[in-house]
Design a protein around this motif. Structure first.
Motif, PDB file in Angstrom:
ATOM      1  N   GLU A 163       0.633  -1.303  -0.161  1.00 10.36           N
ATOM      2  CA  GLU A 163      -0.299   0.334  -0.003  1.00 10.36           C
ATOM      3  C   GLU A 163       0.896   1.530   0.490  1.00 10.36           C
ATOM      4  OE1 GLU A 163      -2.289  -0.845   3.539  1.00 10.36           O
ATOM      5  OE2 GLU A 163      -4.096  -2.179   2.191  1.00 10.36           O
ATOM      6  N   CYS A 164       1.910   1.149   0.545  1.00 14.00           N
ATOM      7  CA  CYS A 164       3.018   2.407   0.555  1.00 14.00           C
ATOM      8  C   CYS A 164       3.916   2.694  -0.865  1.00 14.00           C
ATOM      9  CB  CYS A 164       3.903   1.881   1.696  1.00 14.00           C
ATOM     10  SG  CYS A 164       4.680   3.670   2.253  1.00 14.00           S
ATOM     11  N   LEU A 165       3.939   1.606  -1.483  1.00 12.24           N
ATOM     12  CA  LEU A 165       4.790   1.449  -2.343  1.00 12.24           C
ATOM     13  C   LEU A 165       3.754   1.816  -3.400  1.00 12.24           C
ATOM     14  CD1 LEU A 165       7.288   0.872  -3.688  1.00 12.24           C
ATOM     15  CD2 LEU A 165       5.608  -1.257  -4.594  1.00 12.24           C
ATOM     16  N   THR A 166       2.362   1.712  -3.094  1.00 13.37           N
ATOM     17  CA  THR A 166       1.490   2.422  -4.195  1.00 13.37           C
ATOM     18  C   THR A 166       1.219   3.177  -3.850  1.00 13.37           C
ATOM     19  OG1 THR A 166       0.300  -0.211  -4.111  1.00 13.37           O
ATOM     20  CG2 THR A 166      -0.729   1.298  -5.203  1.00 13.37           C
ATOM     21  N   ALA A 167       1.853   3.610  -2.891  1.00 14.49           N
ATOM     22  CA  ALA A 167       0.907   5.577  -2.692  1.00 14.49           C
ATOM     23  C   ALA A 167       1.782   6.383  -2.867  1.00 14.49           C
ATOM     24  CB  ALA A 167       0.567   5.096  -1.392  1.00 14.49           C
ATOM     25  N   MET A 168       3.324   5.759  -2.579  1.00 15.86           N
ATOM     26  CA  MET A 168       4.246   6.385  -3.148  1.00 15.86           C
ATOM     27  C   MET A 168       5.042   6.384  -4.536  1.00 15.86           C
ATOM     28  SD  MET A 168       5.168   8.162  -0.465  1.00 15.86           S
ATOM     29  CE  MET A 168       7.001   8.543  -0.383  1.00 15.86           C
ATOM     30  N   ILE A 169       4.076   6.074  -5.002  1.00 16.01           N
ATOM     31  CA  ILE A 169       4.982   5.842  -6.894  1.00 16.01           C
ATOM     32  C   ILE A 169       4.899   6.845  -7.151  1.00 16.01           C
ATOM     33  CG2 ILE A 169       2.600   5.479  -8.390  1.00 16.01           C
ATOM     34  CD1 ILE A 169       5.192   2.286  -7.821  1.00 16.01           C
ATOM     35  N   ASP A 170       4.356   8.019  -7.485  1.00 17.30           N
ATOM     36  CA  ASP A 170       4.239   9.188  -8.094  1.00 17.30           C
ATOM     37  C   ASP A 170       4.583   9.965  -7.195  1.00 17.30           C
ATOM     38  OD1 ASP A 170       3.948   7.787 -10.815  1.00 17.30           O
ATOM     39  OD2 ASP A 170       1.749   8.374 -10.345  1.00 17.30           O
ATOM     40  N   MET A 171       5.453  10.049  -5.713  1.00 16.81           N
ATOM     41  CA  MET A 171       5.544  10.765  -5.452  1.00 16.81           C
ATOM     42  C   MET A 171       7.569  10.754  -4.572  1.00 16.81           C
ATOM     43  SD  MET A 171       2.821  10.544  -1.654  1.00 16.81           S
ATOM     44  CE  MET A 171       2.699  11.611  -1.109  1.00 16.81           C
ATOM     45  N   ASN A 172       7.563  12.303  -4.965  1.00 15.83           N
ATOM     46  CA  ASN A 172       9.357  12.390  -4.841  1.00 15.83           C
ATOM     47  C   ASN A 172       9.655  11.999  -2.976  1.00 15.83           C
ATOM     48  OD1 ASN A 172       9.436  13.631  -6.842  1.00 15.83           O
ATOM     49  ND2 ASN A 172       9.322  15.831  -6.477  1.00 15.83           N
ATOM     50  N   SER A 173      10.441  11.604  -2.442  1.00 13.15           N
ATOM     51  CA  SER A 173      10.872  11.391  -1.098  1.00 13.15           C
ATOM     52  C   SER A 173      12.401  11.241  -1.465  1.00 13.15           C
ATOM     53  CB  SER A 173      10.675   9.362  -1.102  1.00 13.15           C
ATOM     54  OG  SER A 173      11.274   8.935  -0.007  1.00 13.15           O
ATOM     55  N   ASP A 174      12.857  11.336  -0.228  1.00 12.47           N
ATOM     56  CA  ASP A 174      13.683  11.821   0.142  1.00 12.47           C
ATOM     57  C   ASP A 174      15.127  10.895   0.490  1.00 12.47           C
ATOM     58  OD1 ASP A 174      12.932  12.396   2.701  1.00 12.47           O
ATOM     59  OD2 ASP A 174      13.371  14.187   2.739  1.00 12.47           O
ATOM     60  N   ASN A 175      14.528   9.972   0.464  1.00 10.55           N
ATOM     61  CA  ASN A 175      14.886   8.710   1.517  1.00 10.55           C
ATOM     62  C   ASN A 175      14.794   6.959   0.489  1.00 10.55           C
ATOM     63  OD1 ASN A 175      12.407   7.548   1.384  1.00 10.55           O
ATOM     64  ND2 ASN A 175      13.368   8.035   4.043  1.00 10.55           N
ATOM     65  N   ASP A 176      14.568   6.139   1.134  1.00  6.94           N
ATOM     66  CA  ASP A 176      14.920   5.015  -0.003  1.00  6.94           C
ATOM     67  C   ASP A 176      13.401   4.340   0.099  1.00  6.94           C
ATOM     68  OD1 ASP A 176      17.534   5.478  -0.518  1.00  6.94           O
ATOM     69  OD2 ASP A 176      17.841   3.513   1.542  1.00  6.94           O
ATOM     70  N   CYS A 177      12.494   5.284   0.478  1.00  9.91           N
ATOM     71  CA  CYS A 177      10.949   4.823   0.326  1.00  9.91           C
ATOM     72  C   CYS A 177      10.292   5.763  -0.739  1.00  9.91           C
ATOM     73  CB  CYS A 177       9.822   5.721   1.793  1.00  9.91           C
ATOM     74  SG  CYS A 177       8.452   5.195   1.410  1.00  9.91           S
ATOM     75  N   PRO A 178      10.006   4.740  -1.699  1.00  6.04           N
ATOM     76  CA  PRO A 178       9.890   3.166  -1.445  1.00  6.04           C
ATOM     77  C   PRO A 178      10.169   2.014  -2.618  1.00  6.04           C
ATOM     78  CG  PRO A 178       8.672   4.724  -3.744  1.00  6.04           C
ATOM     79  CD  PRO A 178       9.543   5.345  -2.745  1.00  6.04           C
ATOM     80  N   HIS A 179      11.594   2.552  -1.960  1.00  3.72           N
ATOM     81  CA  HIS A 179      12.419   1.497  -2.661  1.00  3.72           C
ATOM     82  C   HIS A 179      12.455   0.271  -2.105  1.00  3.72           C
ATOM     83  CE1 HIS A 179      13.648   3.794  -6.027  1.00  3.72           C
ATOM     84  NE2 HIS A 179      13.180   5.112  -5.385  1.00  3.72           N
ATOM     85  N   CYS A 180      12.669   0.831  -0.041  1.00  5.52           N
ATOM     86  CA  CYS A 180      12.774  -0.068   1.050  1.00  5.52           C
ATOM     87  C   CYS A 180      11.553  -1.249   0.725  1.00  5.52           C
ATOM     88  CB  CYS A 180      13.002   0.701   2.092  1.00  5.52           C
ATOM     89  SG  CYS A 180      11.668   1.440   2.699  1.00  5.52           S
ATOM     90  N   CYS A 181      10.004  -0.610   0.851  1.00 10.20           N
ATOM     91  CA  CYS A 181       8.904  -0.931   0.725  1.00 10.20           C
ATOM     92  C   CYS A 181       8.990  -2.210  -0.305  1.00 10.20           C
ATOM     93  CB  CYS A 181       7.493  -0.056   0.172  1.00 10.20           C
ATOM     94  SG  CYS A 181       7.156   1.332   1.807  1.00 10.20           S
TER      95      CYS A 181
END
Length: 104
Positions: A20-38
């Protein structure tokens, strides 16, 4: 409930929360390893649940690795204020606790 069952269920809940987190983050910018860690967490959680369900001779080692990956993912997701990241981090922390108990 056996300790195996608690670990299996924690891994399944974690994999779902990470998905769910990965799906929600797919088009969002992240300053760390989220969503890759998911993505990493989903894979190891599913493997851990499967190994525990079949009482694999490698269950303890897989549980240790799963706890390590979940810890990393929790740290990454906790730094975001999004509800899905916070839910993911909590599921990861719960999985760490169960996997650590299984690996002992």
């Amino acid at each position: 409930m056996t300790s195996h069952q608690a670990c299996i269920e924690a891994c399944q809940r974690c994999a779902i929360a990470c998905e769910e987190c990965l799906t929600a983050m797919i088009d969002m910018n992240s300053d760390n390893d989220c969503p890759h860690c998911c993505r990493e967490c989903i894979d190891i959680c599913l493997l851990c649940a499967q190994a525990s369900a079949r009482d694999s001779k490698f269950s303890a080692q897989i549980c240790r690795l799963c706890a390590e990956v979940c810890e990393w993912c929790a740290e990454q997701c906790e730094s975001h204020d999004h509800d899905h990241c916070q839910a993911c981090a909590k599921a990861c922390r719960d999985c760490v606790a169960e996997c650590t108990a299984m690996a002992a």
